[in-house]
Design an enzyme around this catalytic site. Structure first.
Site, PDB file in Angstrom:
ATOM      1  N   SER A 138       0.852  -1.195   0.000  1.00 12.31           N
ATOM      2  CA  SER A 138       0.000   0.000   0.000  1.00 12.31           C
ATOM      3  C   SER A 138       0.884   1.240   0.000  1.00 12.31           C
ATOM      4  O   SER A 138       2.005   1.210   0.538  1.00 12.31           O
ATOM      5  CB  SER A 138      -0.852   0.022   1.278  1.00 12.31           C
ATOM      6  OG  SER A 138      -1.473   1.292   1.428  1.00 12.31           O
ATOM      7  N   TYR A 151      -2.216  -0.723  10.399  1.00 11.20           N
ATOM      8  CA  TYR A 151      -2.315  -1.087   8.978  1.00 11.20           C
ATOM      9  C   TYR A 151      -1.061  -0.617   8.232  1.00 11.20           C
ATOM     10  O   TYR A 151      -0.429  -1.397   7.508  1.00 11.20           O
ATOM     11  CB  TYR A 151      -3.558  -0.435   8.371  1.00 11.20           C
ATOM     12  CG  TYR A 151      -3.694  -0.642   6.881  1.00 11.20           C
ATOM     13  CD1 TYR A 151      -4.189  -1.842   6.372  1.00 11.20           C
ATOM     14  CD2 TYR A 151      -3.327   0.360   5.971  1.00 11.20           C
ATOM     15  CE1 TYR A 151      -4.318  -2.038   4.992  1.00 11.20           C
ATOM     16  CE2 TYR A 151      -3.460   0.169   4.598  1.00 11.20           C
ATOM     17  CZ  TYR A 151      -3.946  -1.034   4.117  1.00 11.20           C
ATOM     18  OH  TYR A 151      -4.070  -1.233   2.761  1.00 11.20           O
TER      19      TYR A 151
HETATM   20  N1  NAP Z   1      -8.607  -0.066  -1.621  1.00 10.86           N
HETATM   21  C1  NAP Z   1      -7.560   0.658  -1.284  1.00 10.86           C
HETATM   22  O1  NAP Z   1      -7.645   1.884  -1.177  1.00 10.86           O
HETATM   23  C2  NAP Z   1      -6.224  -0.002  -1.037  1.00 10.86           C
HETATM   24  C3  NAP Z   1      -5.084   0.805  -0.971  1.00 10.86           C
HETATM   25  C4  NAP Z   1      -3.850   0.215  -0.752  1.00 10.86           C
HETATM   26  C5  NAP Z   1      -3.758  -1.143  -0.583  1.00 10.86           C
HETATM   27  N2  NAP Z   1      -4.866  -1.929  -0.639  1.00 10.86           N
HETATM   28  C6  NAP Z   1      -4.721  -3.366  -0.439  1.00 10.86           C
HETATM   29  O2  NAP Z   1      -5.337  -4.072  -1.486  1.00 10.86           O
HETATM   30  C7  NAP Z   1      -5.711  -5.353  -1.029  1.00 10.86           C
HETATM   31  C8  NAP Z   1      -7.157  -5.642  -1.440  1.00 10.86           C
HETATM   32  O3  NAP Z   1      -8.034  -4.759  -0.741  1.00 10.86           O
HETATM   33  P1  NAP Z   1      -9.350  -4.145  -1.395  1.00 10.86           P
HETATM   34  O4  NAP Z   1      -9.195  -2.694  -1.406  1.00 10.86           O
HETATM   35  O5  NAP Z   1      -9.647  -4.857  -2.646  1.00 10.86           O
HETATM   36  O6  NAP Z   1     -10.432  -4.449  -0.253  1.00 10.86           O
HETATM   37  P2  NAP Z   1     -11.516  -5.598  -0.115  1.00 10.86           P
HETATM   38  O7  NAP Z   1     -12.487  -5.579  -1.239  1.00 10.86           O
HETATM   39  O8  NAP Z   1     -12.029  -5.503   1.274  1.00 10.86           O
HETATM   40  O9  NAP Z   1     -10.671  -6.922  -0.309  1.00 10.86           O
HETATM   41  C9  NAP Z   1      -9.971  -7.560   0.710  1.00 10.86           C
HETATM   42  C10 NAP Z   1     -10.047  -9.038   0.433  1.00 10.86           C
HETATM   43  O10 NAP Z   1      -9.226  -9.731   1.363  1.00 10.86           O
HETATM   44  C11 NAP Z   1      -9.904 -10.891   1.763  1.00 10.86           C
HETATM   45  N3  NAP Z   1      -9.492 -11.265   3.117  1.00 10.86           N
HETATM   46  C12 NAP Z   1      -9.514 -10.492   4.238  1.00 10.86           C
HETATM   47  N4  NAP Z   1      -9.118 -11.206   5.301  1.00 10.86           N
HETATM   48  C13 NAP Z   1      -8.839 -12.464   4.832  1.00 10.86           C
HETATM   49  C14 NAP Z   1      -8.423 -13.659   5.454  1.00 10.86           C
HETATM   50  N5  NAP Z   1      -8.187 -13.739   6.769  1.00 10.86           N
HETATM   51  N6  NAP Z   1      -8.233 -14.746   4.678  1.00 10.86           N
HETATM   52  C15 NAP Z   1      -8.454 -14.695   3.336  1.00 10.86           C
HETATM   53  N7  NAP Z   1      -8.866 -13.596   2.696  1.00 10.86           N
HETATM   54  C16 NAP Z   1      -9.072 -12.487   3.444  1.00 10.86           C
HETATM   55  C17 NAP Z   1     -11.397 -10.542   1.741  1.00 10.86           C
HETATM   56  O11 NAP Z   1     -12.188 -11.694   1.504  1.00 10.86           O
HETATM   57  P3  NAP Z   1     -12.971 -12.472   2.699  1.00 10.86           P
HETATM   58  O12 NAP Z   1     -13.434 -11.417   3.669  1.00 10.86           O
HETATM   59  O13 NAP Z   1     -14.082 -13.169   1.991  1.00 10.86           O
HETATM   60  O14 NAP Z   1     -11.969 -13.416   3.273  1.00 10.86           O
HETATM   61  C18 NAP Z   1     -11.467  -9.598   0.561  1.00 10.86           C
HETATM   62  O15 NAP Z   1     -11.798 -10.284  -0.631  1.00 10.86           O
HETATM   63  C19 NAP Z   1      -5.494  -5.350   0.490  1.00 10.86           C
HETATM   64  O16 NAP Z   1      -4.282  -5.987   0.804  1.00 10.86           O
HETATM   65  C20 NAP Z   1      -5.412  -3.877   0.814  1.00 10.86           C
HETATM   66  O17 NAP Z   1      -4.682  -3.627   1.977  1.00 10.86           O
HETATM   67  C21 NAP Z   1      -6.105  -1.386  -0.871  1.00 10.86           C
END
Ligand code: NAP
Length: 248
Positions: A138, A151
């Protein structure tokens, strides 16, 4: 990385950035396996994308990682790409007593999870003629967000670990990529409607184009200033970024 003909495991592949990457790779003719905890989300993605497969996985649970990785290797012996995308983000305040459950869950998901899953699959990946590990960190790993302290630290730790993984795999068949998103419209922190966040489709398109270049770090335009922050001016930009985000 090669963008077609791969067998790809994507954690957190049933929503947000993970789903976007999963569908983009699926459209390019890759065998994609999405992994996560919510079966209804996994089913929705595989139903919408015939040929895509899913596996239930909790990356905070060692037993679940052992079972899921064994199943993937049994069912998909050609697995050659691991995308460690699953992550959680909670808001916190390091100046107050920490919620221990949030602390343990954040570190277990964002930092221990990618390490443990990589550990379970790395020998297999080394045996493939061309493999890739993508760790999703991130921008906040480079400029910590003052109301997302744990985080930000978990992502900085994953960045550090990714660098050592890349170093140690140099000369092997495994390439190590870090994908550091800016703020993107997803379920994370309920950002689907957030004006200031990057639209998910734009983010995925720009990231896929960068993945194809073979870069070690996939950095869309919006995140480059944040990525460039660590250095002699780190503290100044940290202050500016947090004042902009939190004080308007
Ligand atoms: N969106 C942003 O602004 C942003 C910015 C920087 C980095 N990121 C990173 O991008 C990645 C994806 O996030 P996103 O933004 O797409 O959010 P999101 O839609 O909430 O996706 C997170 C995913 O992680 C899975 N997850 C969470 N805990 C888990 C566990 N214990 N075991 C297996 N799967 C798990 C969730 O699925 P389940 O709950 O079904 O398990 C969900 O599909 C993350 O690493 C996040 O930190 C996002």
């Amino acid at each position: 990385m090669k963008m077609t003909g791969n067998t790809i495991l994507i954690t957190g592949g049933a929503s947000g950035i993970g789903r976007g990457l999963a569908e983009a790779f699926h459209r390019l003719g890759n065998q994609v396996i999405v992994a996560g905890r919510r079966k209804d989300y996994l089913d929705a993605v595989t139903q919408a994308n015939p040929g895509m497969r899913a596996i239930e996985l909790d990356v905070t649970d060692q037993e679940s990682i052992a079972e899921a990785s064994a199943q993937v290797l049994r069912d998909f012996p050609s697995l050659n790409v691991l995308i460690n995308n699953a992550g959680v983000m909670a808001l916190d305040n390091p100046a107050e007593p920490v919620d221990d459950r949030m602390l343990v869950d954040s570190v277990a998901t964002n930092f221990l999870g990618p390490i443990r899953l990589t550990s379970a699959l790395v020998e297999h990946l080394k045996s493939q003629s061309a493999a890739t590990i993508v760790n999703v960190t991130s921008g906040m790993g480079f400029v910590p967000f003052a109301i997302g302290a744990v985080y930000s630290a978990s992502k900085a730790a994953l960045h550090s670990w990714t660098m050592t993984l890349r170093y140690q795999l140099e000369g092997s068949t495994v390439k190590v990529v870090e994908l550091a998103p800016p703020w993107v419209r997803t379920d994370l922190l309920n950002s689907n409607e957030a004006e200031g966040a990057m639209p998910r489709a734009e983010f995925i398109a720009e990231s896929m184009a960068l993945l194809a270049t073979g870069a070690d770090e996939v950095l869309v335009d919006r995140v480059r200033r944040i990525r460039a922050n660590p250095g002699p001016n780190e503290a100044a930009y940290f202050q500016e970024f947090n004042d902009m985000m939190l004080k308007g």
